[in-house]
Design a protein around this motif. Structure first.
Motif, PDB file in Angstrom:
ATOM      1  N   GLN A   1      28.467  27.856  35.663  1.00 19.18           N
ATOM      2  CA  GLN A   1      27.899  28.464  36.867  1.00 19.18           C
ATOM      3  C   GLN A   1      26.917  29.495  36.344  1.00 19.18           C
ATOM      4  O   GLN A   1      26.951  29.820  35.172  1.00 19.18           O
ATOM      5  CB  GLN A   1      29.048  29.116  37.654  1.00 19.18           C
ATOM      6  CG  GLN A   1      28.786  29.398  39.084  1.00 19.18           C
ATOM      7  CD  GLN A   1      28.624  28.140  39.936  1.00 19.18           C
ATOM      8  OE1 GLN A   1      28.394  28.247  41.096  1.00 19.18           O
ATOM      9  NE2 GLN A   1      28.695  26.944  39.350  1.00 19.18           N
TER      10      GLN A   1
ATOM     11  N   VAL B   1      36.316  29.105  20.425  1.00 16.23           N
ATOM     12  CA  VAL B   1      36.071  28.802  21.846  1.00 16.23           C
ATOM     13  C   VAL B   1      36.143  30.088  22.651  1.00 16.23           C
ATOM     14  O   VAL B   1      37.129  30.820  22.551  1.00 16.23           O
ATOM     15  CB  VAL B   1      37.127  27.817  22.418  1.00 16.23           C
ATOM     16  CG1 VAL B   1      36.784  27.450  23.855  1.00 16.23           C
ATOM     17  CG2 VAL B   1      37.240  26.568  21.565  1.00 16.23           C
ATOM     18  N   LYS B   2      35.109  30.362  23.421  1.00 19.21           N
ATOM     19  CA  LYS B   2      35.169  31.561  24.269  1.00 19.21           C
ATOM     20  C   LYS B   2      34.600  31.301  25.653  1.00 19.21           C
ATOM     21  O   LYS B   2      33.687  30.501  25.815  1.00 19.21           O
ATOM     22  CB  LYS B   2      34.447  32.733  23.606  1.00 19.21           C
ATOM     23  CG  LYS B   2      32.980  32.520  23.347  1.00 19.21           C
ATOM     24  CD  LYS B   2      32.354  33.730  22.634  1.00 19.21           C
ATOM     25  CE  LYS B   2      30.921  33.388  22.248  1.00 19.21           C
ATOM     26  NZ  LYS B   2      30.261  34.464  21.510  1.00 19.21           N
ATOM     27  N   LEU B   3      35.190  31.984  26.621  1.00 16.47           N
ATOM     28  CA  LEU B   3      34.681  31.952  27.990  1.00 16.47           C
ATOM     29  C   LEU B   3      33.984  33.282  28.240  1.00 16.47           C
ATOM     30  O   LEU B   3      34.546  34.346  27.944  1.00 16.47           O
ATOM     31  CB  LEU B   3      35.824  31.777  28.996  1.00 16.47           C
ATOM     32  CG  LEU B   3      35.370  31.663  30.458  1.00 16.47           C
ATOM     33  CD1 LEU B   3      34.763  30.288  30.737  1.00 16.47           C
ATOM     34  CD2 LEU B   3      36.544  31.890  31.420  1.00 16.47           C
ATOM     35  N   SER B   4      32.774  33.218  28.767  1.00 13.96           N
ATOM     36  CA  SER B   4      32.014  34.442  29.023  1.00 13.96           C
ATOM     37  C   SER B   4      31.666  34.542  30.494  1.00 13.96           C
ATOM     38  O   SER B   4      31.246  33.562  31.109  1.00 13.96           O
ATOM     39  CB  SER B   4      30.724  34.445  28.203  1.00 13.96           C
ATOM     40  OG  SER B   4      31.019  34.295  26.831  1.00 13.96           O
ATOM     41  N   ILE B   5      31.875  35.736  31.028  1.00 11.04           N
ATOM     42  CA  ILE B   5      31.599  35.984  32.446  1.00 11.04           C
ATOM     43  C   ILE B   5      30.578  37.102  32.546  1.00 11.04           C
ATOM     44  O   ILE B   5      30.731  38.164  31.927  1.00 11.04           O
ATOM     45  CB  ILE B   5      32.893  36.380  33.193  1.00 11.04           C
ATOM     46  CG1 ILE B   5      33.936  35.258  33.062  1.00 11.04           C
ATOM     47  CG2 ILE B   5      32.604  36.683  34.658  1.00 11.04           C
ATOM     48  CD1 ILE B   5      35.318  35.642  33.587  1.00 11.04           C
ATOM     49  N   ASN B   6      29.523  36.848  33.292  1.00  6.90           N
ATOM     50  CA  ASN B   6      28.487  37.853  33.490  1.00  6.90           C
ATOM     51  C   ASN B   6      29.052  38.999  34.338  1.00  6.90           C
ATOM     52  O   ASN B   6      29.667  38.764  35.372  1.00  6.90           O
ATOM     53  CB  ASN B   6      27.290  37.202  34.192  1.00  6.90           C
ATOM     54  CG  ASN B   6      26.063  38.084  34.130  1.00  6.90           C
ATOM     55  OD1 ASN B   6      25.633  38.604  35.143  1.00  6.90           O
ATOM     56  ND2 ASN B   6      25.527  38.271  32.948  1.00  6.90           N
TER      57      ASN B   6
ATOM     58  N   GLY C   1      26.769  32.654  36.203  1.00  3.62           N
ATOM     59  CA  GLY C   1      27.326  33.771  35.450  1.00  3.62           C
ATOM     60  C   GLY C   1      28.582  33.458  34.661  1.00  3.62           C
ATOM     61  O   GLY C   1      29.356  34.362  34.349  1.00  3.62           O
ATOM     62  N   VAL C   2      28.805  32.188  34.354  1.00  4.52           N
ATOM     63  CA  VAL C   2      30.015  31.796  33.616  1.00  4.52           C
ATOM     64  C   VAL C   2      29.642  30.721  32.598  1.00  4.52           C
ATOM     65  O   VAL C   2      29.038  29.709  32.957  1.00  4.52           O
ATOM     66  CB  VAL C   2      31.102  31.210  34.549  1.00  4.52           C
ATOM     67  CG1 VAL C   2      32.367  30.892  33.765  1.00  4.52           C
ATOM     68  CG2 VAL C   2      31.423  32.173  35.691  1.00  4.52           C
ATOM     69  N   LYS C   3      29.995  30.957  31.347  1.00  2.00           N
ATOM     70  CA  LYS C   3      29.713  29.913  30.353  1.00  2.00           C
ATOM     71  C   LYS C   3      30.868  29.747  29.373  1.00  2.00           C
ATOM     72  O   LYS C   3      31.563  30.702  29.041  1.00  2.00           O
ATOM     73  CB  LYS C   3      28.408  30.201  29.607  1.00  2.00           C
ATOM     74  CG  LYS C   3      28.399  31.488  28.830  1.00  2.00           C
ATOM     75  CD  LYS C   3      27.043  31.727  28.148  1.00  2.00           C
ATOM     76  CE  LYS C   3      27.026  33.104  27.506  1.00  2.00           C
ATOM     77  NZ  LYS C   3      25.736  33.444  26.893  1.00  2.00           N
ATOM     78  N   LEU C   4      31.045  28.512  28.940  1.00  3.87           N
ATOM     79  CA  LEU C   4      32.020  28.206  27.900  1.00  3.87           C
ATOM     80  C   LEU C   4      31.238  27.940  26.620  1.00  3.87           C
ATOM     81  O   LEU C   4      30.269  27.180  26.632  1.00  3.87           O
ATOM     82  CB  LEU C   4      32.835  26.965  28.268  1.00  3.87           C
ATOM     83  CG  LEU C   4      33.944  26.610  27.260  1.00  3.87           C
ATOM     84  CD1 LEU C   4      35.127  27.572  27.399  1.00  3.87           C
ATOM     85  CD2 LEU C   4      34.442  25.175  27.476  1.00  3.87           C
ATOM     86  N   SER C   5      31.669  28.584  25.529  1.00  2.25           N
ATOM     87  CA  SER C   5      30.958  28.412  24.258  1.00  2.25           C
ATOM     88  C   SER C   5      31.913  27.862  23.212  1.00  2.25           C
ATOM     89  O   SER C   5      33.048  28.323  23.092  1.00  2.25           O
ATOM     90  CB  SER C   5      30.397  29.742  23.784  1.00  2.25           C
ATOM     91  OG  SER C   5      29.556  30.305  24.775  1.00  2.25           O
TER      92      SER C   5
ATOM     93  N   TYR D   1      26.741  26.373  30.699  1.00  3.37           N
ATOM     94  CA  TYR D   1      26.914  27.210  31.886  1.00  3.37           C
ATOM     95  C   TYR D   1      27.744  26.444  32.913  1.00  3.37           C
ATOM     96  O   TYR D   1      27.348  25.372  33.358  1.00  3.37           O
ATOM     97  CB  TYR D   1      25.550  27.607  32.464  1.00  3.37           C
ATOM     98  CG  TYR D   1      24.950  28.743  31.684  1.00  3.37           C
ATOM     99  CD1 TYR D   1      24.364  28.533  30.439  1.00  3.37           C
ATOM    100  CD2 TYR D   1      25.013  30.059  32.165  1.00  3.37           C
ATOM    101  CE1 TYR D   1      23.839  29.582  29.701  1.00  3.37           C
ATOM    102  CE2 TYR D   1      24.484  31.119  31.425  1.00  3.37           C
ATOM    103  CZ  TYR D   1      23.912  30.877  30.201  1.00  3.37           C
ATOM    104  OH  TYR D   1      23.413  31.917  29.467  1.00  3.37           O
TER     105      TYR D   1
ATOM    106  N   GLU E   1      30.793  36.225  39.963  1.00  2.00           N
ATOM    107  CA  GLU E   1      31.483  34.946  40.107  1.00  2.00           C
ATOM    108  C   GLU E   1      33.007  35.098  40.239  1.00  2.00           C
ATOM    109  O   GLU E   1      33.642  34.344  40.960  1.00  2.00           O
ATOM    110  CB  GLU E   1      31.132  34.039  38.918  1.00  2.00           C
ATOM    111  CG  GLU E   1      31.434  32.584  39.133  1.00  2.00           C
ATOM    112  CD  GLU E   1      30.830  32.012  40.418  1.00  2.00           C
ATOM    113  OE1 GLU E   1      31.613  31.500  41.230  1.00  2.00           O
ATOM    114  OE2 GLU E   1      29.599  32.080  40.616  1.00  2.00           O
TER     115      GLU E   1
ATOM    116  N   TRP F   1      27.776  40.676  29.344  1.00  2.00           N
ATOM    117  CA  TRP F   1      28.750  39.586  29.378  1.00  2.00           C
ATOM    118  C   TRP F   1      30.090  40.042  28.816  1.00  2.00           C
ATOM    119  O   TRP F   1      30.139  40.682  27.777  1.00  2.00           O
ATOM    120  CB  TRP F   1      28.255  38.400  28.543  1.00  2.00           C
ATOM    121  CG  TRP F   1      27.074  37.693  29.113  1.00  2.00           C
ATOM    122  CD1 TRP F   1      25.759  38.055  28.980  1.00  2.00           C
ATOM    123  CD2 TRP F   1      27.093  36.510  29.917  1.00  2.00           C
ATOM    124  NE1 TRP F   1      24.957  37.166  29.650  1.00  2.00           N
ATOM    125  CE2 TRP F   1      25.747  36.196  30.235  1.00  2.00           C
ATOM    126  CE3 TRP F   1      28.109  35.673  30.404  1.00  2.00           C
ATOM    127  CZ2 TRP F   1      25.397  35.083  31.019  1.00  2.00           C
ATOM    128  CZ3 TRP F   1      27.760  34.577  31.174  1.00  2.00           C
ATOM    129  CH2 TRP F   1      26.422  34.292  31.478  1.00  2.00           C
TER     130      TRP F   1
END
Lengths: 281, 281
Positions: free
Chosen positions: A10, B13-18, A12-16, A8, B40, B4
């Motif tokens: 932040q 690789v992925k960026l996820s935003i709530n 509401g933001v995560k990198l996977s 996370y 965010e 999300w």
């Protein structure tokens, strides 16, 4: 198996990052230590679930925290690294024959052992005979030092949890005393983008200003970190960065990221960051 | 509801935003258009699932693609923007009273309409009387123009799918002819970090070199983009960037990201990117 490591940046933001396998994990006395293998980022070290370093972009960070101070006017012979267990910062430091000693202070013996076993770079980095490892609390270690180091690099994770004591006014005051007159303190400032990091950045900046007369920060791109970049703090008793002295070039040091132009350009910050660093909180 | 939006920066690789809610979505004749609301990043525009722009960091991109060429020696009066439906680039251009006309070419009428309805900045930006909107295929539009523009900004998404024709040698050749002698072409180069983007970057760079005598690229941090940054290509028939002319300052233009130092420093690239841009593929 479809396995993802998510961090996370932040709420509401995560990198996977897709993970091929968990190479190792344990709960040490202090924290959860994990080494993961991924296709895109190579080997990843995570402490308490926080991404600390990846094989793919660790040099973007390590080169910038090392070569910027080393190519500043100061004549750096004696270095203290706080943290640094993954070996990235040590590897860059060891490229300078002018450095005579590198003290490394790390709290968690198991973390050091795991890194040396699972991160090839770490094992190699600790074999240099200039390196002395101290398994101790960094705050206490620095308190006893006076006029001892030309450079202190706080190679720590974010200023939350286990590392909080490394972002206090007391700690910065001890660093001031531990540094020589021309000494430089390098420490990470998080980014200036997400709200949680902005708050951290302002606190760090205020505390450093209460201790050091010269405080500035510079930018390095680190794609696996929150917001894709890190601000690195540069504090001293009088020395300022400015142009590179070209020392890395004299020793023909090879780098993936750092060069003499980047040395200068990294201090040219976007307006929104400049405003944060100069405003009072 | 825990919603999300995830964007793949690369296979693994992925960026996820709530997301608080999906404000709007439709399948137009050309693509899937979505407007999302997030805590965010504010409002987000996604085309075919790809993040195009977010309220929080769109200025980091828009300012850099506009103020760098505008503060280069060239005297820019006539501008062509290809894409630009979200209004970010137009907003920055309109800050210069010296610009006399801004042609905007966009293929998808519905995308323009959706942006004007759901992104306040877009609506406002298209109201400036210097702006002329053409709903057309950009490749065909540019083919008919000669010596017509001082600046062309290709404000497009990544060089895959719908936008592929904007990254061909034919298109760049047409841009060359459409530009005045002191004209500048600005186009996005992806990043130089993930393999897919590196391949794209090399192709773009090679094709531009076959057409323009001057080709360089500069860096801007955009946290919501893959790798957290974007390289912006700067091509011309002879004009080079270098120092800022300070034009933005003369008009007291307010910016979140751009300043005269960044103008210079953005061209100081890390070694790994410099090598990619200079090596032959």
């Amino acid at each position: 198996m479809d396995l993802w490591f998510s961090e996370y940046h932040q709420d509401g933001v995560k990198l996977s990052i897709n993970v091929e396998k968990e190479v190792y994990s344990e709960h040490s006395e202090y924290q959860h230590i994990a080494v993961l293998e991924s296709k895109e980022y190579g080997r990843i070290l995570a402490l308490d679930g926080e991404l600390i370093t990846t094989e793919k972009d660790e040099s973007f960070y390590s080169e910038m925290v090392v070569h910027v101070p080393l190519n500043t006017k100061a004549d750096i012979k004696s270095v203290l690294v706080i943290g640094g267990l993954d070996g990235g910062v040590l590897t860059e430091l060891e490229k300078y024959p002018t450095i005579e000693s590198i003290d490394v202070v790390e709290l968690d013996q198991r973390a050091v052992e795991v890194c040396q076993e699972y991160l090839p770079q770490s094992k190699l980095a600790f074999q240099d005979e200039r390196v002395n490892l101290y398994i101790q609390d960094a705050l206490k270690f620095v308190r006893r030092k006076e006029n001892a180091y030309d450079l202190i690099i706080v190679d720590s994770a974010n200023p939350f949890g286990l590392n909080e004591s490394l972002f206090t006014r007391e700690f910065y005051g001890n660093c001031y005393n531990a540094l020589t007159d021309e000494g430089i303190l390098i420490n990470q400032h998080a980014n200036g983008f997400y709200q949680e990091d902005v708050t951290a950045l302002r606190h760090i900046s205020d505390r450093l200003k209460a201790v050091f007369p010269v405080n500035t920060a510079y930018f390095t791109s680190v794609p696996s970190y929150a917001a894709g970049y890190l601000l690195v703090g540069f504090s001293s008793k009088g020395i300022t960065p400015e142009e590179s002295t070209g020392l890395a070039g004299q020793f023909d040091i090879q780098t993936q990221y750092y060069n003499d132009q980047i040395h200068r350009g990294a201090f040219y910050l976007p307006n929104y960051i400049k405003e944060m660093l100069t405003s009072e909180t």
